[in-house]
Enzyme design. Structure first.
Site, PDB file in Angstrom:
ATOM      1  N   GLY A 136       1.017  -1.253  -0.086  1.00  0.00           N
ATOM      2  CA  GLY A 136      -0.185   0.041  -0.035  1.00  0.00           C
ATOM      3  C   GLY A 136       1.000   1.144   0.028  1.00  0.00           C
ATOM      4  O   GLY A 136       2.049   1.168  -0.525  1.00  0.00           O
ATOM      5  N   GLU A 176       5.673  -3.344   0.852  1.00  0.00           N
ATOM      6  CA  GLU A 176       5.833  -3.040  -0.577  1.00  0.00           C
ATOM      7  C   GLU A 176       5.014  -1.697  -0.660  1.00  0.00           C
ATOM      8  O   GLU A 176       3.848  -1.707  -0.553  1.00  0.00           O
ATOM      9  CB  GLU A 176       5.165  -3.947  -1.413  1.00  0.00           C
ATOM     10  CG  GLU A 176       5.672  -5.353  -1.180  1.00  0.00           C
ATOM     11  CD  GLU A 176       7.226  -5.391  -1.690  1.00  0.00           C
ATOM     12  OE1 GLU A 176       7.740  -4.723  -2.469  1.00  0.00           O
ATOM     13  OE2 GLU A 176       7.713  -6.576  -1.213  1.00  0.00           O
ATOM     14  N   LEU A 177       5.523  -0.578  -0.859  1.00  0.00           N
ATOM     15  CA  LEU A 177       5.076   0.808  -0.884  1.00  0.00           C
ATOM     16  C   LEU A 177       5.096   1.553  -1.916  1.00  0.00           C
ATOM     17  O   LEU A 177       5.364   1.108  -3.105  1.00  0.00           O
ATOM     18  CB  LEU A 177       5.684   1.543   0.410  1.00  0.00           C
ATOM     19  CG  LEU A 177       5.724   0.711   1.793  1.00  0.00           C
ATOM     20  CD1 LEU A 177       6.396   1.560   2.761  1.00  0.00           C
ATOM     21  CD2 LEU A 177       4.340   0.017   2.130  1.00  0.00           C
ATOM     22  N   CYS A 228       2.146   0.418  -8.922  1.00  0.00           N
ATOM     23  CA  CYS A 228       3.350   1.102  -7.995  1.00  0.00           C
ATOM     24  C   CYS A 228       4.434   1.385  -8.821  1.00  0.00           C
ATOM     25  O   CYS A 228       5.324   2.167  -8.491  1.00  0.00           O
ATOM     26  CB  CYS A 228       3.515  -0.063  -6.723  1.00  0.00           C
ATOM     27  SG  CYS A 228       3.865  -1.444  -7.359  1.00  0.00           S
ATOM     28  N   GLU A 240       3.436  11.051  -4.971  1.00  0.00           N
ATOM     29  CA  GLU A 240       2.936   9.944  -6.120  1.00  0.00           C
ATOM     30  C   GLU A 240       1.529  10.475  -6.468  1.00  0.00           C
ATOM     31  O   GLU A 240       0.699  10.566  -5.697  1.00  0.00           O
ATOM     32  CB  GLU A 240       3.039   8.631  -5.445  1.00  0.00           C
ATOM     33  CG  GLU A 240       2.476   7.500  -6.179  1.00  0.00           C
ATOM     34  CD  GLU A 240       2.609   6.150  -5.166  1.00  0.00           C
ATOM     35  OE1 GLU A 240       1.949   6.143  -4.242  1.00  0.00           O
ATOM     36  OE2 GLU A 240       2.867   5.089  -5.736  1.00  0.00           O
TER      37      GLU A 240
HETATM   38  P1  NAD Z   1      -3.312   2.862   1.127  1.00  0.00           P
HETATM   39  O1  NAD Z   1      -2.052   2.880   1.950  1.00  0.00           O
HETATM   40  O2  NAD Z   1      -4.317   3.903   1.419  1.00  0.00           O
HETATM   41  O3  NAD Z   1      -4.071   1.360   1.837  1.00  0.00           O
HETATM   42  C1  NAD Z   1      -3.518   0.256   1.142  1.00  0.00           C
HETATM   43  C2  NAD Z   1      -4.332  -0.817   1.961  1.00  0.00           C
HETATM   44  O4  NAD Z   1      -4.060  -0.837   3.485  1.00  0.00           O
HETATM   45  C3  NAD Z   1      -5.823  -0.636   1.969  1.00  0.00           C
HETATM   46  O5  NAD Z   1      -6.542  -1.830   1.613  1.00  0.00           O
HETATM   47  C4  NAD Z   1      -6.160  -0.058   3.027  1.00  0.00           C
HETATM   48  O6  NAD Z   1      -7.627  -0.434   3.376  1.00  0.00           O
HETATM   49  C5  NAD Z   1      -5.369  -0.770   4.404  1.00  0.00           C
HETATM   50  N1  NAD Z   1      -5.065   0.063   5.392  1.00  0.00           N
HETATM   51  C6  NAD Z   1      -5.691   1.312   5.642  1.00  0.00           C
HETATM   52  N2  NAD Z   1      -5.114   1.613   6.961  1.00  0.00           N
HETATM   53  C7  NAD Z   1      -4.671   0.505   7.476  1.00  0.00           C
HETATM   54  C8  NAD Z   1      -4.026   0.099   9.095  1.00  0.00           C
HETATM   55  N3  NAD Z   1      -3.965   1.099   9.830  1.00  0.00           N
HETATM   56  N4  NAD Z   1      -3.559  -1.171   9.038  1.00  0.00           N
HETATM   57  C9  NAD Z   1      -3.758  -1.955   8.054  1.00  0.00           C
HETATM   58  N5  NAD Z   1      -4.099  -1.819   6.658  1.00  0.00           N
HETATM   59  C10 NAD Z   1      -4.593  -0.613   6.337  1.00  0.00           C
HETATM   60  O7  NAD Z   1      -2.818   2.615  -0.194  1.00  0.00           O
HETATM   61  P2  NAD Z   1      -3.987   2.575  -1.190  1.00  0.00           P
HETATM   62  O8  NAD Z   1      -4.209   3.916  -1.969  1.00  0.00           O
HETATM   63  O9  NAD Z   1      -4.876   1.853  -1.250  1.00  0.00           O
HETATM   64  O10 NAD Z   1      -3.025   2.004  -2.615  1.00  0.00           O
HETATM   65  C11 NAD Z   1      -2.222   2.702  -3.515  1.00  0.00           C
HETATM   66  C12 NAD Z   1      -0.604   2.453  -2.890  1.00  0.00           C
HETATM   67  O11 NAD Z   1      -0.093   1.339  -2.928  1.00  0.00           O
HETATM   68  C13 NAD Z   1       0.112   3.276  -3.642  1.00  0.00           C
HETATM   69  O12 NAD Z   1       0.919   4.154  -2.787  1.00  0.00           O
HETATM   70  C14 NAD Z   1       1.082   2.488  -4.444  1.00  0.00           C
HETATM   71  O13 NAD Z   1       2.426   2.936  -4.792  1.00  0.00           O
HETATM   72  C15 NAD Z   1       1.165   1.479  -3.394  1.00  0.00           C
HETATM   73  N6  NAD Z   1       1.388   0.002  -3.840  1.00  0.00           N
HETATM   74  C16 NAD Z   1       2.522  -0.532  -3.828  1.00  0.00           C
HETATM   75  C17 NAD Z   1       3.112  -1.823  -4.335  1.00  0.00           C
HETATM   76  C18 NAD Z   1       4.269  -2.363  -4.529  1.00  0.00           C
HETATM   77  O14 NAD Z   1       4.299  -3.658  -4.639  1.00  0.00           O
HETATM   78  N7  NAD Z   1       5.326  -1.865  -3.893  1.00  0.00           N
HETATM   79  C19 NAD Z   1       1.970  -2.577  -5.091  1.00  0.00           C
HETATM   80  C20 NAD Z   1       0.826  -1.927  -5.158  1.00  0.00           C
HETATM   81  C21 NAD Z   1       0.383  -0.606  -4.530  1.00  0.00           C
END
Ligand code: NAD
Length: 527
Positions: free
Chosen positions: A242, A264-265, A298, A396
């Site tokens: 995320g 993985e961010l 990502c 981003e």
């Molecule tokens: P986000 O961080 O807002 O959410 C990611 C997930 O975490 C969501 O499903 C959310 O419900 C959950 N979440 C939120 N708060 C939480 C907590 N306190 N504890 C546990 N889980 C929690 O990100 P997003 O906008 O949903 O996804 C996009 C982001 O993810 C982008 O920054 C992208 O670059 C990243 N991403 C990274 C990769 C990688 O492999 N590096 C792959 C895909 C997406």
């Protein structure tokens, strides 16, 4: 719009795309006593499904069930677990039609981009089925005293692995991190993003059909907080994908409990078109690098760095290709790009474009929402004149927006690629692959693709991938991608005599004998 229809199960105006009976069948095994939540498809904005949600207490029940199943699973031979992965490989390819529909309906992406996820799952299944047992095999090491001491490194499963996955790759990111965890003998508690829940549930169904015991993979449903957070609070290892902001919260929670986590961010990824790039390959390659899954990837590129010697020639062809991108929200193959996932993403993406334009950037292509195609569709957008005063220079965007920067040299390209808190992916286009490799060594990113946007590194599963700097911790894929789900255990067996208890040798005589032995081992070039 979406919330006008309160209950898609009974409201006759509801045009939900997934049969509620199918949703009930998919969610039947989920431990969930919380308030139901309604998801919507980005394709039309209409209700998609009413899903049960799991409270923190429900997550506790799911973890207990998984833990009980894991004790039995740990004694299943690794070769049998590997065969299940190969079976899943075949099932995912056979049933791809239904998976592609769900991925599209939940994420809004084009079918060809959804297919990347199907292919990814198959590749990961094959790799870990073939190579995983070798990575996990016990390894003999030289003992402290050769011949007398026999030491073996074992890899024991962590126990219950918690996976919190986002919406942008609802199939890939829910399943591919679970596969090595299962192969290593763990149970999994998976909390997919609400907007990827049906896809994750359908994939877990296939896992069970492939041979994974019923309770071993528990899916829990609900928002990040409390459901995702409860998974982080209760499992023995956390795999989170995320944003960097949420990753920091997850890392802190895992740190408090002293459990491991891989994160993985986010990224702010650069694609560099060098002065010797083959433009026939670079134009379609860069197009995919920027706009696959509508930029909600990502590893997709948001900085397009072009050597000034080829900038005009490249941009002329590239902008033509961008303007020709076919937008659609249909469940068919005849589209190049689909929708953003929902209103928040639409607002963020348009916000970045508006902010840049207001501060002097120029729109070279795209730049508009396309409600005529779908409620959250935005044109593939290319900006020029982006400066550090604009949000999209360093934040981003996570959408189909790329900024062009002309540079006079490779050094300037590398400096720009590294001028970010992130370090996830980069792409270099050059006819000289030696030059590409040496540029890669200077870029602080976990993956660098030469003459490809992201798929070469992503799909080369034997090499680990992940983020440097604020893009993450730990790696997926390869040896690291499975060993992270294990505890290394050193079992050393001492033969014949005890180490500090050699008959006839005590105090100074023992120290002299040991000094001699250490010198002999060095002379024998022992490690
Ligand atoms: P986000 O961080 O807002 O959410 C990611 C997930 O975490 C969501 O499903 C959310 O419900 C959950 N979440 C939120 N708060 C939480 C907590 N306190 N504890 C546990 N889980 C929690 O990100 P997003 O906008 O949903 O996804 C996009 C982001 O993810 C982008 O920054 C992208 O670059 C990243 N991403 C990274 C990769 C990688 O492999 N590096 C792959 C895909 C997406």
């Amino acid at each position: 719009m979406p919330d006008v229809i309160a209950d898609p199960e009974t409201d006759p105006r509801a045009t939900y795309a997934v049969d509620p009976a199918r949703v009930r069948a998919l969610t039947a095994g989920v431990v969930a006593s919380g308030e139901p939540m309604t998801t919507h498809t980005p394709m039309t904005g209409a209700p998609l499904a009413v899903l049960p949600t799991s409270t923190a207490a429900d997550v506790g029940v799911a973890v207990d069930r998984a833990r009980a199943a894991q004790r039995r699973w740990a004694s299943v031979p690794v070769e049998r677990r590997a065969r299940i992965l190969l079976h899943l490989h075949d099932l995912v390819l056979e049933r791809q039609g239904e998976l592609l529909d769900l991925v599209q309906l939940e994420s809004g992406k084009a079918r060809s981009h959804a297919f990347e996820e199907v292919a990814d799952v198959a590749i990961v299944c094959r790799y870990y089925a073939r190579r995983g047992p070798g990575h996990l095999a016990p390894e003999r090491h030289l003992g402290v005293f050769p011949l007398l001491t026999r030491s073996t490194e074992h890899h024991r499963p962590k126990g219950v692995v918690g996976i919190v996955s986002p919406w942008n790759y609802p199939l890939s990111l829910a399943v591919t991190d679970a596969l090595p965890a299962l192969l290593a003998g763990n149970a999994v508690v998976l909390r997919p993003d609400p907007q990827g829940s049906l896809t994750a549930l359908a994939a877990v169904r296939l896992l069970v059909e492939a041979g994974v015991p019923d309770d071993l993979v528990q899916v829990v449903l609900g928002p990040g907080d409390p459901t995702g957070a409860a998974v982080v609070e209760r499992t023995d290892y956390v795999c989170f994908t995320g944003s960097t902001a949420t990753g920091r919260t997850v890392a802190a929670a895992a740190g408090r409990r002293l459990v491991g986590a891989s994160l993985e961010l986010g990224g702010k990824n650069t694609v560099y078109v060098a002065d010797d790039a083959d433009l026939r390959r670079a134009v379609p390659g860069v197009l995919r690098a920027c706009f696959a899954s509508a930029g909600q990837l990502c590893v997709s590129a948001e900085r397009l760095v072009v050597h000034e010697a080829v900038a005009d020639a490249f941009l002329e062809r590239f902008l033509d290709a961008v303007r020709a991108v076919r937008l659609s929200t249909g469940l068919h193959w005849d589209a190049d790009m689909g929708s953003l996932v929902g209103p928040a993403q639409l607002e963020r993406v348009l916000g970045h474009v508006e902010d840049a334009v207001a501060k002097g950037a120029t729109v070279l292509a795209g730049g508009r929402a396309r409600p005529d195609v779908g409620p959250f569709v935005v044109e593939p957008t290319v900006l020029a004149g982006v400066t550090s005063a604009m949000a999209c220079r360093d934040e981003e965007t996570f959408g189909p927006v790329v900024a062009v920067y002309r540079v006079p040299s490779d050094d300037a390209a590398v400096a720009l690629a590294n001028d970010t808190e992130y370090g996830l992916n980069a792409s270099v286009w050059t006819r000289d692959t030696a030059r590409g490799r040496s540029l890669a060594a200077r870029i602080s990113a976990g993956t660098v693709n030469v003459n490809e946007g992201y798929a070469a590194a992503w799909g080369s599963i034997g090499s680990p991938m992940g983020g440097m700097k604020a893009s993450g911790l730990g790696r997926r894929h390869g040896r690291e991608g499975v060993l992270k789900y294990t505890e290394a255990q050193n079992v050393s067996v001492q033969g014949l005599v005890n180490i500090a208890d050699v008959p006839g040798l005590q105090g100074a005589s023992y120290a002299r004998a040991l000094t001699g032995a250490l010198r002999a081992m060095r002379a024998a070039r022992l490690p």
